[in-house]
Design a protein around this motif. Structure first.
Motif, PDB file in Angstrom:
ATOM      1  N   GLN A 193      -5.588  -2.897   5.001  1.00  0.00           N
ATOM      2  CA  GLN A 193      -5.580  -4.127   4.206  1.00  0.00           C
ATOM      3  C   GLN A 193      -6.496  -4.044   2.985  1.00  0.00           C
ATOM      4  OE1 GLN A 193      -5.758  -7.740   6.468  1.00  0.00           O
ATOM      5  NE2 GLN A 193      -4.651  -6.832   8.172  1.00  0.00           N
ATOM      6  N   ASP A 194      -7.144  -2.899   2.809  1.00  0.00           N
ATOM      7  CA  ASP A 194      -8.002  -2.773   1.627  1.00  0.00           C
ATOM      8  C   ASP A 194      -7.337  -1.950   0.528  1.00  0.00           C
ATOM      9  OD1 ASP A 194      -7.998  -0.409   2.925  1.00  0.00           O
ATOM     10  OD2 ASP A 194     -10.162  -0.071   2.855  1.00  0.00           O
ATOM     11  N   ALA A 195      -6.007  -1.764   0.636  1.00  0.00           N
ATOM     12  CA  ALA A 195      -5.295  -0.993  -0.400  1.00  0.00           C
ATOM     13  C   ALA A 195      -4.720  -1.949  -1.437  1.00  0.00           C
ATOM     14  CB  ALA A 195      -4.174  -0.175   0.234  1.00  0.00           C
ATOM     15  N   TYR A 196      -5.031  -1.699  -2.699  1.00  0.00           N
ATOM     16  CA  TYR A 196      -4.585  -2.569  -3.793  1.00  0.00           C
ATOM     17  C   TYR A 196      -3.859  -1.741  -4.840  1.00  0.00           C
ATOM     18  CZ  TYR A 196      -7.367  -6.486  -2.112  1.00  0.00           C
ATOM     19  OH  TYR A 196      -7.862  -7.508  -1.364  1.00  0.00           O
ATOM     20  N   PHE A 197      -2.803  -2.327  -5.400  1.00  0.00           N
ATOM     21  CA  PHE A 197      -2.179  -1.707  -6.560  1.00  0.00           C
ATOM     22  C   PHE A 197      -3.026  -2.025  -7.782  1.00  0.00           C
ATOM     23  CE2 PHE A 197       1.723  -2.688  -4.006  1.00  0.00           C
ATOM     24  CZ  PHE A 197       2.058  -1.376  -3.737  1.00  0.00           C
TER      25      PHE A 197
ATOM     26  N   TRP B  14      -0.618  -8.991 -12.753  1.00  0.00           N
ATOM     27  CA  TRP B  14      -1.538  -9.864 -12.028  1.00  0.00           C
ATOM     28  C   TRP B  14      -2.790 -10.074 -12.895  1.00  0.00           C
ATOM     29  CZ3 TRP B  14      -0.060  -5.039  -9.681  1.00  0.00           C
ATOM     30  CH2 TRP B  14       1.094  -5.140  -8.932  1.00  0.00           C
ATOM     31  N   PRO B  15      -3.380 -11.275 -12.877  1.00  0.00           N
ATOM     32  CA  PRO B  15      -4.479 -11.584 -13.801  1.00  0.00           C
ATOM     33  C   PRO B  15      -5.617 -10.563 -13.771  1.00  0.00           C
ATOM     34  CG  PRO B  15      -3.821 -13.532 -12.550  1.00  0.00           C
ATOM     35  CD  PRO B  15      -3.026 -12.404 -12.004  1.00  0.00           C
ATOM     36  N   ASN B  16      -6.008 -10.128 -12.587  1.00  0.00           N
ATOM     37  CA  ASN B  16      -7.113  -9.158 -12.541  1.00  0.00           C
ATOM     38  C   ASN B  16      -6.606  -7.725 -12.382  1.00  0.00           C
ATOM     39  OD1 ASN B  16      -6.170  -9.242 -10.003  1.00  0.00           O
ATOM     40  ND2 ASN B  16      -8.158  -9.546  -8.993  1.00  0.00           N
ATOM     41  N   ARG B  17      -5.315  -7.516 -12.652  1.00  0.00           N
ATOM     42  CA  ARG B  17      -4.642  -6.210 -12.597  1.00  0.00           C
ATOM     43  C   ARG B  17      -4.481  -5.678 -11.183  1.00  0.00           C
ATOM     44  NH1 ARG B  17      -3.955  -3.772 -17.597  1.00  0.00           N
ATOM     45  NH2 ARG B  17      -5.223  -4.622 -19.274  1.00  0.00           N
ATOM     46  N   ARG B  18      -4.992  -6.371 -10.186  1.00  0.00           N
ATOM     47  CA  ARG B  18      -4.952  -5.823  -8.825  1.00  0.00           C
ATOM     48  C   ARG B  18      -4.092  -6.708  -7.923  1.00  0.00           C
ATOM     49  NH1 ARG B  18      -9.370  -2.969  -6.702  1.00  0.00           N
ATOM     50  NH2 ARG B  18      -9.872  -4.630  -5.237  1.00  0.00           N
ATOM     51  N   HIS B  19      -3.470  -6.058  -6.952  1.00  0.00           N
ATOM     52  CA  HIS B  19      -2.641  -6.815  -6.017  1.00  0.00           C
ATOM     53  C   HIS B  19      -2.623  -6.079  -4.689  1.00  0.00           C
ATOM     54  CE1 HIS B  19       0.451  -9.595  -4.748  1.00  0.00           C
ATOM     55  NE2 HIS B  19       1.169  -8.576  -4.318  1.00  0.00           N
ATOM     56  N   GLN B  20      -2.756  -6.839  -3.616  1.00  0.00           N
ATOM     57  CA  GLN B  20      -2.846  -6.202  -2.294  1.00  0.00           C
ATOM     58  C   GLN B  20      -1.491  -5.622  -1.871  1.00  0.00           C
ATOM     59  OE1 GLN B  20      -4.144  -8.843   0.799  1.00  0.00           O
ATOM     60  NE2 GLN B  20      -5.177  -7.185   1.896  1.00  0.00           N
ATOM     61  N   LEU B  21      -1.532  -4.404  -1.401  1.00  0.00           N
ATOM     62  CA  LEU B  21      -0.308  -3.727  -0.944  1.00  0.00           C
ATOM     63  C   LEU B  21       0.087  -4.267   0.428  1.00  0.00           C
ATOM     64  CD1 LEU B  21       0.263   0.068  -1.163  1.00  0.00           C
ATOM     65  CD2 LEU B  21       0.424  -1.005   1.077  1.00  0.00           C
TER      66      LEU B  21
END
Lengths: 590, 394
Positions: A94-98, A107-114
């Motif tokens: 659950q700590d993997a982010y695109f 996404w606003p902060n460029r990150r999104h949870q996979l």
């Protein structure tokens, strides 16, 4: 002119403009193949694979050590195997982010949870019949319902009919696709946002290594929707590196992903250690060799043309050795062969023609016995960078030591002549004219044809060397018209099945069985090996190899050993045969 | 049209890729505009009998050929006047062998469609019919060649170049690569031309040893292949003296461009010198030059006003013809020095049979060539009023 040259040279000395700090943290690699796409649908070429592996991740990855070949979890956190090996319940970490490097970001902060939806989207996209996914074959027949999904999404396709009946009603690919995205398919279901359940058609003890191949990476649906046809230039992955610049077919620049979740190296250090990587396609051998000698690139795989200038006596050349250049050898993970077209009336197998089939088998065996393995090794492999093939599987695989050797792939002219008599062509009288199809136009290709031609002359068999570009040979193989041709296969994952699939009947041209070999017993054994829960795996592989060694749909010639020269400042390089650029494990000490 | 008709192999086979199935080849034809419409799995074939294999192929759309495993022709089915229902019964009655029978089924709603569509859909593919395995035939309606040509040409005229076979936007590639090629060729062209003009002027004026020596050197150097020059000069200045990097294209770009620019300029200098020298010598034999000398003119004034200026029309008309080749770049230098310009782009497209790239670049080069010829005429007329008068007189 010379004076002008001098002035300009002094004014533009290459050392001056480089920022030392940046240079110290930039790894520079030259690829011998073009990388033209970041889209995982085009992940079959080495160039694309190398750059994509830095950005995308799958459930598992290969351990950085080349041997023994093993995997470790990457995006998978834990997994449970039930139902006799048929059901795999896999929890995603659950700590993997695109990370989206493209402006404006999704996404606003460029990150999104996979999550599990991304996995289902990515894998089904490879199997979508409307997409030219080059890796669908890696999942074909693996998950329950995947073949049906592929067929239902192929435009105009219909369900399989019964003999004599109508073929049924047409399906709407978009409807099937949307339905599969919502609910998954039988063999690929979401349990919760971070858990998926795989249902296999047959137990697969090598599933983890298969899933570590580049065909099973995960990426977000939003990125594909945002970029459309430009997705091949705008990758969004969860890996340790992010896209930072790109000239298609020329250069890919990667930088370490900000706030990446982190990973520990087996030695305890934190990954990745290099902040910037530049991959440049350099097609010219001599340019790559010179760049390495001058320290402009950090590693090189010497090819036939540059091998002798870079490697002496199985060591780096003296000038390189003095500079501390290291030599790393990559265990063989493939097979080079001379393939026969088994559809061919002069060399192949014809149903029902028992005597003829036996004669043609003896002809293939005679050719294999007359093949000049040593000369091939000297001319085409610089006498060094290949290991003679004992059979069809490379030595590194766990099954190999217990497998039978081929009795025909060693030069023995008297024996070859005996077999030629058995084939009905004493001293080559009446033997058919063979066509050796070249796979390219360079001198190495020409040399391979001449070596074969000269060897067959000793048996009294005439050989016509047919020049082709690679595209022309590929078209001939697709049309089953190429008679004898050189072929090399690099395995996609460490499993005998990956090589044995090259001779499985249903994989015939235009699929990967370019020899168009069809053998009832072999096919049954292959199905037993891949689609059934066989306990005596080695026994089955042994029987399959016995068939290949005897029938010779191809002559197993050698297994190429990868030679790699590494600059003294590049550390942590242990080259993996299935992941040649595991850059996150590297570090720079300039 | 020539490119699409099979230059460098069947473009659909190239697009479909290495593991192409008949459906993939048909999809590629649809993508390339050969088909208006295509449907997979219109006819389903099943072979009953002992283990065996036969093939169906259509070398031309009008005839379906049935082959045995040795590629021997068993039968030919003309498709021209049949509909799919009639083709189904022809296939059902097909004599493959005593032991084998073909079961043929037809998808609903296709019975009245012309059977010729099956031939079109199968073009380039060979369908294997095997015992206990099902095989499908598709159906396609072809796009007439003239319509495809009109569609493609109209797109080109609107500068809509589309995408290459590997999916990249051709217009984007042409823009960025063209710029890099120009960064290499324009400075090289200017350096080479200025030096050649200067040297030719001096040589033509003085004749004697300078002229003979330079002419001999240039003729000798031109006899050496460009590849040898490039490799030799790179070896000396980049590998041995280490004045320049070996290759690459990264910031600061000027560092990576200097050596290829100078090599291009040098290679351009040799033929240019010989050409300009002969043009200047031609002027030297003219009456106006002799008259100027007789009037006592000497030095640069004589050279510029009575040798260079009258020759400028011929020289400029020669120079503008080089312009399209500046955009195209230098294949050899771009490959050796790893510069991602248009030269390597075009040659790689030719090798891989990427028809959309070749079509677009051919169109662009033709346009540039026409433009440069027009520019040449205009420049000649502007530089030499006599030319303008001749044109008007004609």
């Amino acid at each position: 002119m010379l004076a002008l040259l001098l002035i300009v040279a002094v004014a533009a000395h290459p050392e001056l403009p480089q920022n030392d700090q940046e240079l110290a943290q930039t790894a520079r690699f030259a690829l011998a193949q073009e990388a033209f796409s970041w889209d995982p649908l085009a992940s079959d070429g080495t160039g694309n694979q190398v750059i994509q592996r830095q950005v995308y991740e799958g459930l598992f990855e290969y351990l950085p050590q080349a041997a023994p070949i093993a995997t470790q979890p990457l995006l998978a956190e834990s997994w449970q195997i039930q139902g006799g090996g048929l059901e795999w319940t896999i929890k995603l970490r659950q700590d993997a982010y695109f990370f989206d490097p493209i402006d404006p970001p999704i996404w606003p902060n460029r990150r999104h949870q996979l999550n599990a939806d991304d996995l289902i989207f990515s894998w089904l996209r490879m199997a979508d019949g409307r997409n030219p996914g080059t890796g669908f074959w890696a999942m074909q027949g693996l998950f329950a319902g995947i073949d049906e999904f592929h067929r239902a999404t192929t435009p105009g396709a219909k369900p399989r009919p019964k003999p004599g009946g109508d073929t049924g009603s047409q399906t709407d690919p978009e409807q099937v696709w949307q339905e599969a995205l919502r609910n998954g398919i039988e063999g690929l279901r979401k349990i919760d946002p971070f858990t998926i359940k795989l249902r296999l058609k047959h137990p697969d003890s090598k599933l983890m290594v298969r899933l570590a191949s580049p065909y099973f990476v995960i990426y977000p649906q939003e990125a594909v929707q945002r970029s459309g046809a430009e997705f091949l230039n705008q990758p969004v992955g969860s890996g340790p590196y992010r896209y930072a610049g790109w000239i298609p077919k020329h250069q890919a620049v990667l930088e370490s992903t900000p706030d990446w979740r982190g990973q520990n190296h087996p030695d305890g250090s934190s990954l990745p250690q290099i902040s910037k990587i530049v991959f440049t396609t350099v097609l010219d051998d001599s340019t790559r060799a010179l760049q390495f000698e001058k320290g402009e690139i950090d590693r090189i795989t010497p090819t036939q043309a540059s091998f002798d200038s870079l490697i002496k006596n199985d060591q780096p050349a003296d000038t390189l050795k003095k500079r501390g250049v290291q030599l790393v050898k990559v265990p063989p993970a493939g097979l080079s062969m001379v393939a026969f077209n088994m559809d061919d009336a002069d060399l192949g197998w014809i149903p029902g023609d028992f005597d003829g089939n036996l004669r043609r088998k003896h002809l293939r065996q005679a050719i294999a016995l007359a093949f000049p393995y040593q000369r091939w090794h000297t001319v085409l492999r610089n006498g060094t960078w290949a290991q003679p093939a004992l059979s069809f599987l490379p030595l590194g695989l766990p099954e190999t030591p217990e497998l039978p050797n081929c009795a025909y792939n060693q030069t023995d002219i008297p024996r070859a002549k005996e077999y030629l008599i058995r084939a009905g062509f004493p001293d080559g009288n009446g033997a058919p004219l063979l066509r050796y199809e070249l796979a390219g136009t360079d001198p190495i290709d020409q040399a391979s044809g001449e070596i074969f031609q000269e060897a067959m002359r000793q048996l009294g068999i005439k050989v016509e060397i047919v020049p082709n570009t690679w595209g022309e040979l590929r078209a001939k193989m697709n049309r089953r018209e190429a008679q004898v041709f050189g072929r090399a296969w690099t395995m996609d994952w460490a499993d005998a099945v990956n090589l044995l699939a090259l001779f499985y009947g249903p994989n015939q041209s235009p699929n990967i069985n370019r020899s168009n070999f069809q053998h009832e017993k072999y096919d049954q054994l292959f199905e037993q090996l891949t689609f059934a829960n066989t306990k005596d795996r080695i026994g089955v592989v042994r029987e399959m190899l016995e068939v290949l060694n005897e029938e010779l749909p191809a002559i197993p010639v050698d297994h190429r050993i990868g030679y790699l020269l590494v600059q003294p400042w590049l550390k942590g390089v242990s080259i993996h045969p299935f992941d040649p650029y595991a850059c996150k494990f590297y570090r720079l000490e300039r | 049209m020539i490119l699409e008709s099979g230059f460098g192999g069947d473009p659909a086979l190239r697009l479909a890729g290495q593991h192409s199935a008949p459906e993939r080849i048909a999809e590629a034809r649809l993508h390339l505009g050969y088909f208006k419409d295509w449907q997979a799995g219109v006819i389903n074939l099943q072979l009953e009998g002992p283990a065996a294999r036969f093939y169906l192929q259509a070398l031309q759309p009008e005839v379906l050929q049935v082959l045995d495993v040795q590629n021997r022709l068993l039968q030919e089915l003309p498709l021209a006047d049949l509909n799919l229902r009639q083709l189904q019964s022809s296939l059902n009655q097909l004599a493959l062998s005593d032991e084998h029978r073909l079961y043929v089924s037809l998808a609903e709603g296709h019975a009245q469609q012309p059977a010729l569509g099956v031939g079109h859909a199968m073009l380039g593919a060979k369908v294997a019919i095997q015992s206990n395995r099902s095989a499908d035939l598709g159906w396609a309606s072809p796009q007439p060649a003239w319509k495809r040509f009109v569609q493609q040409t109209s797109k080109l005229l609107l500068f809509d170049f589309g995408r290459s076979l590997d999916g990249q936007s051709i217009a984007d590639e042409l823009r960025s690569r063209g710029g890099r090629s120009l960064a290499l060729t324009v400075p090289a062209f200017l350096i080479g031309t200025i030096l050649a003009l200067f040297a030719a002027l001096l040589a033509a004026n003085r004749l004697g040893k300078l002229d003979r020596g330079l002419s001999a050197i240039c003729a000798f150097c031109m006899a050496i292949t460009s590849l040898a020059w490039v490799l030799f000069l790179r070896f000396v200045f980049a590998a041995k003296l280490e004045w320049f990097p070996i290759a690459g294209w990264q910031s600061p770009y000027s560092v990576h461009l200097v050596l290829p620019i100078l090599i291009w300029a040098l290679l351009f200098f040799f033929p240019s010198f010989l050409l300009y020298r002969s043009i200047f010598l031609g002027q030297k034999a003219q009456d106006h030059y002799c008259a100027a000398r007789a009037r006592g003119l000497t030095g640069w004034r004589l050279l510029l006003n009575h040798m260079a200026l009258p020759a400028s029309a011929s020289i400029l008309s020669q120079l503008v013809l080089v312009l399209p080749f500046l955009v195209v770049g230098s294949l050899l230098l771009e490959r050796i020095f790893v510069i991602p310009g248009l030269g390597s782009y075009i040659v790689n497209a030719a090798i891989s049979g990427d028809a959309p790239i070749l079509r677009s670049t051919t169109f662009l080069i033709s346009l540039l060539y026409l433009a440069s010829q027009w520019l040449g005429d205009w420049v000649s007329a502007a530089a030499d009023p006599r030319t303008r008068a001749e044109v008007q007189h004609d």
